[in-house]
Design a protein around this motif. Structure first.
Motif, PDB file in Angstrom:
ATOM      1  N   VAL A  59      -2.821 -73.141  18.119  1.00 46.19           N
ATOM      2  CA  VAL A  59      -2.724 -72.626  19.482  1.00 46.19           C
ATOM      3  C   VAL A  59      -1.279 -72.175  19.689  1.00 46.19           C
ATOM      4  O   VAL A  59      -0.346 -72.975  19.558  1.00 46.19           O
ATOM      5  N   TYR A  60      -1.097 -70.896  20.011  1.00 47.10           N
ATOM      6  CA  TYR A  60       0.231 -70.312  20.131  1.00 47.10           C
ATOM      7  C   TYR A  60       0.451 -69.797  21.545  1.00 47.10           C
ATOM      8  O   TYR A  60      -0.474 -69.268  22.184  1.00 47.10           O
ATOM      9  N   ALA A  61       1.678 -69.918  22.020  1.00 44.07           N
ATOM     10  CA  ALA A  61       2.046 -69.383  23.330  1.00 44.07           C
ATOM     11  C   ALA A  61       2.670 -68.011  23.138  1.00 44.07           C
ATOM     12  O   ALA A  61       3.520 -67.831  22.258  1.00 44.07           O
ATOM     13  N   GLU A  62       2.217 -67.047  23.945  1.00 46.34           N
ATOM     14  CA  GLU A  62       2.737 -65.696  23.813  1.00 46.34           C
ATOM     15  C   GLU A  62       4.077 -65.527  24.512  1.00 46.34           C
ATOM     16  O   GLU A  62       4.906 -64.716  24.097  1.00 46.34           O
ATOM     17  N   ARG A  63       4.311 -66.277  25.597  1.00 45.43           N
ATOM     18  CA  ARG A  63       5.559 -66.117  26.352  1.00 45.43           C
ATOM     19  C   ARG A  63       6.264 -67.447  26.593  1.00 45.43           C
ATOM     20  O   ARG A  63       7.399 -67.632  26.190  1.00 45.43           O
ATOM     21  N   THR A 194      16.532 -80.738  21.102  1.00 45.34           N
ATOM     22  CA  THR A 194      16.718 -79.290  21.189  1.00 45.34           C
ATOM     23  C   THR A 194      16.863 -78.793  22.620  1.00 45.34           C
ATOM     24  O   THR A 194      17.342 -77.682  22.840  1.00 45.34           O
ATOM     25  N   GLY A 195      16.434 -79.592  23.591  1.00 52.04           N
ATOM     26  CA  GLY A 195      16.495 -79.144  24.967  1.00 52.04           C
ATOM     27  C   GLY A 195      15.410 -78.155  25.325  1.00 52.04           C
ATOM     28  O   GLY A 195      15.466 -77.525  26.396  1.00 52.04           O
ATOM     29  N   MET A 196      14.398 -78.014  24.475  1.00 53.62           N
ATOM     30  CA  MET A 196      13.320 -77.064  24.743  1.00 53.62           C
ATOM     31  C   MET A 196      12.346 -77.631  25.771  1.00 53.62           C
ATOM     32  O   MET A 196      12.147 -78.844  25.853  1.00 53.62           O
ATOM     33  N   ALA A 197      11.714 -76.697  26.513  1.00 53.09           N
ATOM     34  CA  ALA A 197      10.792 -77.117  27.573  1.00 53.09           C
ATOM     35  C   ALA A 197       9.398 -77.407  27.047  1.00 53.09           C
ATOM     36  O   ALA A 197       8.571 -77.973  27.766  1.00 53.09           O
ATOM     37  N   GLY A 198       9.101 -77.043  25.840  1.00 56.69           N
ATOM     38  CA  GLY A 198       7.769 -77.259  25.282  1.00 56.69           C
ATOM     39  C   GLY A 198       7.722 -76.893  23.819  1.00 56.69           C
ATOM     40  O   GLY A 198       8.736 -76.516  23.199  1.00 56.69           O
ATOM     41  N   TYR A 199       6.514 -76.973  23.248  1.00 55.31           N
ATOM     42  CA  TYR A 199       6.329 -76.726  21.818  1.00 55.31           C
ATOM     43  C   TYR A 199       6.137 -75.230  21.537  1.00 55.31           C
ATOM     44  O   TYR A 199       5.780 -74.445  22.421  1.00 55.31           O
ATOM     45  N   GLY A 200       6.347 -74.868  20.282  1.00 54.50           N
ATOM     46  CA  GLY A 200       6.104 -73.491  19.874  1.00 54.50           C
ATOM     47  C   GLY A 200       4.648 -73.224  19.550  1.00 54.50           C
ATOM     48  O   GLY A 200       4.168 -72.110  19.729  1.00 54.50           O
ATOM     49  N   ARG A 201       3.941 -74.266  19.099  1.00 53.34           N
ATOM     50  CA  ARG A 201       2.519 -74.131  18.792  1.00 53.34           C
ATOM     51  C   ARG A 201       1.892 -75.514  18.728  1.00 53.34           C
ATOM     52  O   ARG A 201       2.602 -76.527  18.680  1.00 53.34           O
ATOM     53  N   ILE A 202       0.563 -75.524  18.703  1.00 53.01           N
ATOM     54  CA  ILE A 202      -0.187 -76.759  18.510  1.00 53.01           C
ATOM     55  C   ILE A 202      -0.969 -76.620  17.206  1.00 53.01           C
ATOM     56  O   ILE A 202      -1.747 -75.663  17.035  1.00 53.01           O
ATOM     57  N   MET A 203      -0.760 -77.552  16.298  1.00 54.20           N
ATOM     58  CA  MET A 203      -1.489 -77.562  15.031  1.00 54.20           C
ATOM     59  C   MET A 203      -2.776 -78.362  15.224  1.00 54.20           C
ATOM     60  O   MET A 203      -2.755 -79.452  15.792  1.00 54.20           O
ATOM     61  N   VAL A 204      -3.886 -77.818  14.725  1.00 54.63           N
ATOM     62  CA  VAL A 204      -5.196 -78.434  14.932  1.00 54.63           C
ATOM     63  C   VAL A 204      -5.900 -78.589  13.591  1.00 54.63           C
ATOM     64  O   VAL A 204      -5.971 -77.640  12.803  1.00 54.63           O
ATOM     65  N   ALA A 205      -6.431 -79.802  13.340  1.00 50.80           N
ATOM     66  CA  ALA A 205      -7.294 -80.057  12.176  1.00 50.80           C
ATOM     67  C   ALA A 205      -8.710 -80.294  12.692  1.00 50.80           C
ATOM     68  O   ALA A 205      -8.914 -81.108  13.606  1.00 50.80           O
ATOM     69  N   ALA A 206      -9.676 -79.575  12.118  1.00 56.18           N
ATOM     70  CA  ALA A 206     -11.066 -79.694  12.567  1.00 56.18           C
ATOM     71  C   ALA A 206     -11.768 -80.835  11.830  1.00 56.18           C
ATOM     72  O   ALA A 206     -11.411 -81.190  10.702  1.00 56.18           O
ATOM     73  N   GLY A 209     -17.289 -80.300   8.713  1.00 56.85           N
ATOM     74  CA  GLY A 209     -18.568 -79.738   9.093  1.00 56.85           C
ATOM     75  C   GLY A 209     -18.577 -78.979  10.405  1.00 56.85           C
ATOM     76  O   GLY A 209     -19.590 -78.364  10.768  1.00 56.85           O
ATOM     77  N   VAL A 210     -17.475 -78.991  11.145  1.00 57.13           N
ATOM     78  CA  VAL A 210     -17.422 -78.292  12.437  1.00 57.13           C
ATOM     79  C   VAL A 210     -17.210 -76.800  12.192  1.00 57.13           C
ATOM     80  O   VAL A 210     -16.378 -76.401  11.363  1.00 57.13           O
ATOM     81  N   ASP A 211     -17.975 -75.976  12.917  1.00 56.33           N
ATOM     82  CA  ASP A 211     -17.811 -74.533  12.823  1.00 56.33           C
ATOM     83  C   ASP A 211     -16.481 -74.142  13.481  1.00 56.33           C
ATOM     84  O   ASP A 211     -16.293 -74.352  14.683  1.00 56.33           O
ATOM     85  N   GLU A 212     -15.572 -73.565  12.700  1.00 57.85           N
ATOM     86  CA  GLU A 212     -14.234 -73.290  13.206  1.00 57.85           C
ATOM     87  C   GLU A 212     -14.236 -72.181  14.255  1.00 57.85           C
ATOM     88  O   GLU A 212     -13.414 -72.207  15.181  1.00 57.85           O
ATOM     89  N   ALA A 213     -15.128 -71.211  14.137  1.00 63.71           N
ATOM     90  CA  ALA A 213     -15.197 -70.150  15.142  1.00 63.71           C
ATOM     91  C   ALA A 213     -15.619 -70.717  16.492  1.00 63.71           C
ATOM     92  O   ALA A 213     -15.047 -70.382  17.540  1.00 63.71           O
ATOM     93  N   ALA A 214     -16.625 -71.617  16.461  1.00 64.32           N
ATOM     94  CA  ALA A 214     -17.067 -72.225  17.714  1.00 64.32           C
ATOM     95  C   ALA A 214     -15.978 -73.135  18.281  1.00 64.32           C
ATOM     96  O   ALA A 214     -15.754 -73.190  19.508  1.00 64.32           O
ATOM     97  N   LEU A 215     -15.261 -73.845  17.393  1.00 63.80           N
ATOM     98  CA  LEU A 215     -14.181 -74.706  17.854  1.00 63.80           C
ATOM     99  C   LEU A 215     -13.062 -73.871  18.487  1.00 63.80           C
ATOM    100  O   LEU A 215     -12.476 -74.265  19.507  1.00 63.80           O
ATOM    101  N   ALA A 216     -12.769 -72.716  17.903  1.00 62.93           N
ATOM    102  CA  ALA A 216     -11.742 -71.843  18.469  1.00 62.93           C
ATOM    103  C   ALA A 216     -12.119 -71.399  19.877  1.00 62.93           C
ATOM    104  O   ALA A 216     -11.275 -71.315  20.770  1.00 62.93           O
ATOM    105  N   THR A 217     -13.424 -71.140  20.092  1.00 62.97           N
ATOM    106  CA  THR A 217     -13.887 -70.746  21.423  1.00 62.97           C
ATOM    107  C   THR A 217     -13.693 -71.879  22.424  1.00 62.97           C
ATOM    108  O   THR A 217     -13.260 -71.674  23.565  1.00 62.97           O
ATOM    109  N   VAL A 229      -5.541 -68.567  20.309  1.00 63.28           N
ATOM    110  CA  VAL A 229      -5.990 -69.448  19.231  1.00 63.28           C
ATOM    111  C   VAL A 229      -6.142 -68.621  17.960  1.00 63.28           C
ATOM    112  O   VAL A 229      -6.789 -67.566  17.968  1.00 63.28           O
ATOM    113  N   LYS A 230      -5.563 -69.088  16.866  1.00 61.30           N
ATOM    114  CA  LYS A 230      -5.614 -68.371  15.589  1.00 61.30           C
ATOM    115  C   LYS A 230      -6.245 -69.261  14.533  1.00 61.30           C
ATOM    116  O   LYS A 230      -6.029 -70.478  14.508  1.00 61.30           O
TER     117      LYS A 230
END
Length: 825
Positions: A59-63, A194-206, A209-217, A229-230
């Motif tokens: 999960v990535y933030a665009e801005r 770092t003084g950052m207000a948040g994370y650059g991305r969220i790493m996800v492990a499924a 047997g979980v369908d990754e396309a459905a999980l992305a939705t 979501v990528k």
């Protein structure tokens, strides 16, 4: 004709040896670059997914940064086995001696869930809870840290604090190996450091047997607006793209210099074939007399050039592979973070072979065509070579016009402030020298030869006469040298001028004794306040800027504000303080503000203390040019509390010495490993050090082009000795000593090299002067500075190389007995 061509090639192999050497060096540069970059690219693809081996989705933030609360929502989605936030930034480590560990510190948030961890642990374990840290194994070994001991880590968010060292990791050769320490913390600790207000991305492990396309939705449904979501393939593709983007730019830079070397080699090859084919005039005429057609003679010459080019290119590929291996071994020793093995691909080898062969054939086209024009009746004459023809009027007229156009473009670049005009002017000026060379080069040789004739006598007169005997040949020989030396000179003069401009800018804008800079990022948030609290320090000013309502707001200090101002249009600088602003003339005119007017910034009212003029460039972008105002440091902090600067200026308090002030600063900085303390001289050195490094690299890369050009000087001289065999024998027969014969050839070589070097230095200095004038017009105190010592060194190197280039031709000229040489046909 084929058998005759092969026999001629074998018989005259020594004559063509130096031209083949030019091809070998040019192709070696190309092949070495391609092979080295192929190795780096293959390593980049291997490293791209190093830290995503267990990541299925991201999960990535665009801005905006991703808040920690979103990580918990993602973790709760059905089908998610593990989720954790990741960020990368700048951090620092205090060594065992209490001083910062040198190098750019790379800090990363390490996942705490084992399902997402992809680090290679050398000893201990990865951090599981707050207050724990892992470092790279080389840093731990270098500093003598032990597992379980406290290590002080800090960044831009806060002062250094102790963390428990729980493990060491191996990041060598990865994208997180950038020459300094690697620091791994848990997510909350990484945010704090770092003084950052948040994370650059969220790493996800499924879950299995979980369908990754459905999980992305499902993930997209619970994430905030502005996030995306990528899947794993997208993550790897982007990682590869990031890894090879800079590599492409690096490749283009190297290939640009390789292209210069190849162009120089082309001039050398063309000149060599012109001389060799001219010396075969009688042989070619005999072939025509016994029935060979012009086409057969032309094709035979091209076949000869193709064979030479192919053999030389093959040797160049072998030398290029050795160069690539040498670069791969050398750069890591210089702390340049590159990795990758020696990768030789068929495409790189074929491209190098094709390029070298095509270059040689193309360079031989015109000499081969001229050679095929020999009339059969020439076989009945005593002419050994084709007579030298002067340059045509059309060529000279075109050369004069092109040269004038190049000079005009260089002069106009400053007025138009266009870098493209600088490049165009340099190219046109060089082409003008090439076209006008048959007149310009002999004239310069005669001028330079006049004092030598006065000093040395008749020997120098013979050398000058030999050098100008064939104006086209002399021009072609020196032109190859002009390319390399003009580029070297342009960078030398440009580099010195840039350094001088930077130093004057520092003198004008940094009027304090000490400067504190951030290493790889902004200054830590509490740093300026802690420095101001020290009684030994009188002025502490953190340079910061922000944009609001299309106005660039700058932090300023009343004691320093007068440095960059060119004048005060209205008001009094002495009234500048809390609650007031200094408005720049363009902004005052655009908004109708005068001294005493009220200005509202982010809901806070300020009074205009003065309207000022300022030559300092504005940030640009969303800011209208000249729309600038200054506020004092405390007001800026209240308006923009999260804005940080990368530099702070510090002066001692009244009556405090420099040593005492430095000690006070160091006492504060000891808690901040991501900052650096410099005095004004060291700050100048830091800013200009990059210029010195780039100048050294460029000079080394262009040095090969100069070497190839000097090979051309040796080649021309060597072939001319063959051409003048009987003439030299007559000179020896009438009393010219062996020493004077060597001196004659040495003077001839030196004169040609000097002319090429002087033209190159003149052209390079002209291009740099145009570039500096353009920069001065855009903004900045730049003007051309001639580094006389370095330019004199370039001339000296050219002279010494020319003297060395004359050794073998002189030995060849003296090798044959006088009687045998007189009988030479």
């Amino acid at each position: 004709m084929l058998r005759l061509t092969l026999r001629s090639l074998r018989a005259e192999a020594l004559r063509l040896l130096l031209s083949a050497l030019a091809v070998v060096l040019g192709v070696a540069f190309i092949a070495g670059t391609l092979i080295f970059v192929d190795g780096m690219r293959s390593g980049a693809y291997e490293r791209a997914g190093t830290f995503d081996r267990h990541t299925d989705l991201g999960v990535y933030a665009e801005r905006q940064p991703i808040p920690a609360a979103l990580v918990d929502r993602v973790r709760a989605v059905d089908g998610v086995a593990a989720a954790d936030g990741e960020l990368t930034g700048t951090g620092g480590v205090l060594g065992a001696d209490g001083r910062p560990v040198l190098g750019y510190g790379f800090l990363a948030a390490v996942p705490t869930d084992p399902a997402l961890r992809s680090y290679q642990v050398v000893a201990g374990r990865l951090p599981d809870r707050a207050g724990e840290v892992v470092l790279d194994a080389p840093t731990v070994a270098q500093e003598g840290f032990t597992l379980g001991a406290p290590v002080r880590v800090g960044g831009t968010g806060a002062a250094a604090r102790p963390y428990t060292l729980v493990g060491t990791v191996d990041v060598a050769g990865t994208v997180r190996d950038i020459g300094g320490p690697f620091i791994g913390l848990t997510g909350p600790d990484a945010l704090a450091v770092t003084g950052m207000a948040g994370y650059g991305r969220i790493m996800v492990a499924a879950r299995p047997g979980v369908d990754e396309a459905a999980l992305a939705t499902r993930l997209a449904a619970v994430t905030d607006a502005g996030t995306v979501v990528k899947d794993r393939q997208q993550i790897l593709d982007e990682a590869v793209e990031d890894a090879v983007r800079d590599l492409r730019q690096f490749t283009m830079v190297l290939l640009t210099f390789a292209g210069v070397a190849v162009v120089v080699a082309g001039f050398v090859i063309a000149n060599t074939f012109a001389i060799v084919l001219a010396q075969r005039t009688r042989q070619t005429a005999l072939l025509r007399l016994v029935g060979a057609t012009r086409g057969q003679v032309f094709r035979a010459a091209l076949l000869e050039s193709a064979l030479i080019g192919l053999v030389a290119s093959a040797l160049g590929v072998l030398l290029g592979a050795a160069l690539a291996a040498g670069m791969g071994a050398l750069l890591p020793r210089l702390d340049v973070p590159v990795s990758g093995g020696l990768t030789v691909t068929a495409s790189s080898v074929l491209l190098s072979l094709t390029l070298g062969t095509v270059l040689t054939v193309a360079a031989a086209l015109l000499p081969a065509w001229r050679g095929s024009r020999v009339a059969p009746v020439a076989a009945l004459t005593d002419a050994a070579v084709q007579p030298s023809r002067p340059a045509g009027r059309l060529r000279l007229a075109a050369g004069g016009l092109v040269l004038a156009a190049g000079i005009a473009a260089l002069l106009g670049a400053a007025v138009a402030a266009q870098i493209a005009l600088v490049a165009l002017g340099g190219v046109l000026a060089f082409l003008g020298i090439v076209l006008f060379g048959p007149v310009l080069v002999p004239a310069m040789i005669r001028v330079l030869g006049w004092p030598v004739r006065r000093l040395v006598g008749a020997t120098a007169g013979l050398a000058v006469a030999n050098a100008v005997r064939n104006p086209r040949r002399a021009a072609a020989t020196t032109t190859a040298l002009v390319i390399g030396i003009s580029l070297v000179s342009a960078f030398v003069v440009g580099g010195r001028s840039t350094k001088d401009g930077i130093e004057r800018s520092v003198d004008a804008q940094i009027g304090v004794d000490f400067v504190v800079t951030g290493i790889g990022g902004d200054l830590p948030a509490p740093l300026a306040g802690e420095l101001r609290a020290r009684p030994e320090l009188g002025v502490v000013h953190e340079e910061r800027t922000a944009v609001t309502d299309r106005i660039e707001v700058r932090a300023a200090h009343p004691a320093l504000i007068g440095r960059t101002l060119t004048g005060v249009a209205a008001g009094d600088l002495a009234r500048f303080g809390p609650g007031t602003v200094l408005v720049h003339e363009e902004l005052a005119a655009a908004r109708g503000w005068r001294v005493g007017s009220t200005v509202t910034l982010r809901g806070r009212p300020f009074r205009v203390a003065a309207v000022v003029a300022d030559d300092t460039p504005v940030a640009g972008g969303a800011v209208a040019e000249g729309h600038v105002l200054d506020v004092v440091d405390d007001d800026f902090s209240a308006l923009f509390p999260r804005e940080r600067g990368y530099l702070a200026e510090i002066d001692p308090a009244a009556g405090v010495g420099a040593a005492e002030a430095r000690a006070a600063i160091e006492a504060v900085l000891g808690r901040y490993p991501t900052v650096n303390l410099l005095d004004q001289a060291a700050y100048k050195q830091m800013l200009t050090g990059t210029v010195d490094m780039l100048l050294g690299l460029v000079t080394a890369l262009l040095g090969l082009a100069v070497v190839i050009a000097l090979v051309g000087v040796a080649n021309t001289l060597s072939l001319s000795v063959v051409e003048r065999t009987r003439e030299n024998a007559v000179l020896r027969a009438v009393g010219l000593s062996r020493r004077r014969m060597r001196a004659m050839l040495a003077i001839e070589a030196v004169l040609m090299a000097l002319v090429g070097a002087l033209l190159g230095i003149g052209l390079g200095a002209g291009v740099s002067a145009s570039a500096m004038a353009m920069l001065a017009r855009i903004g900045g105190d730049f003007h051309v500075v001639l580094p006389i010592g370095q330019l004199a060194l370039i001339l000296a190197v050219a002279v010494v190389a020319a003297l060395l280039a004359s050794v073998l031709p002189a030995r060849r000229a003296l090798a044959r007995p006088v009687v045998a040489a007189l009988a030479d046909q």
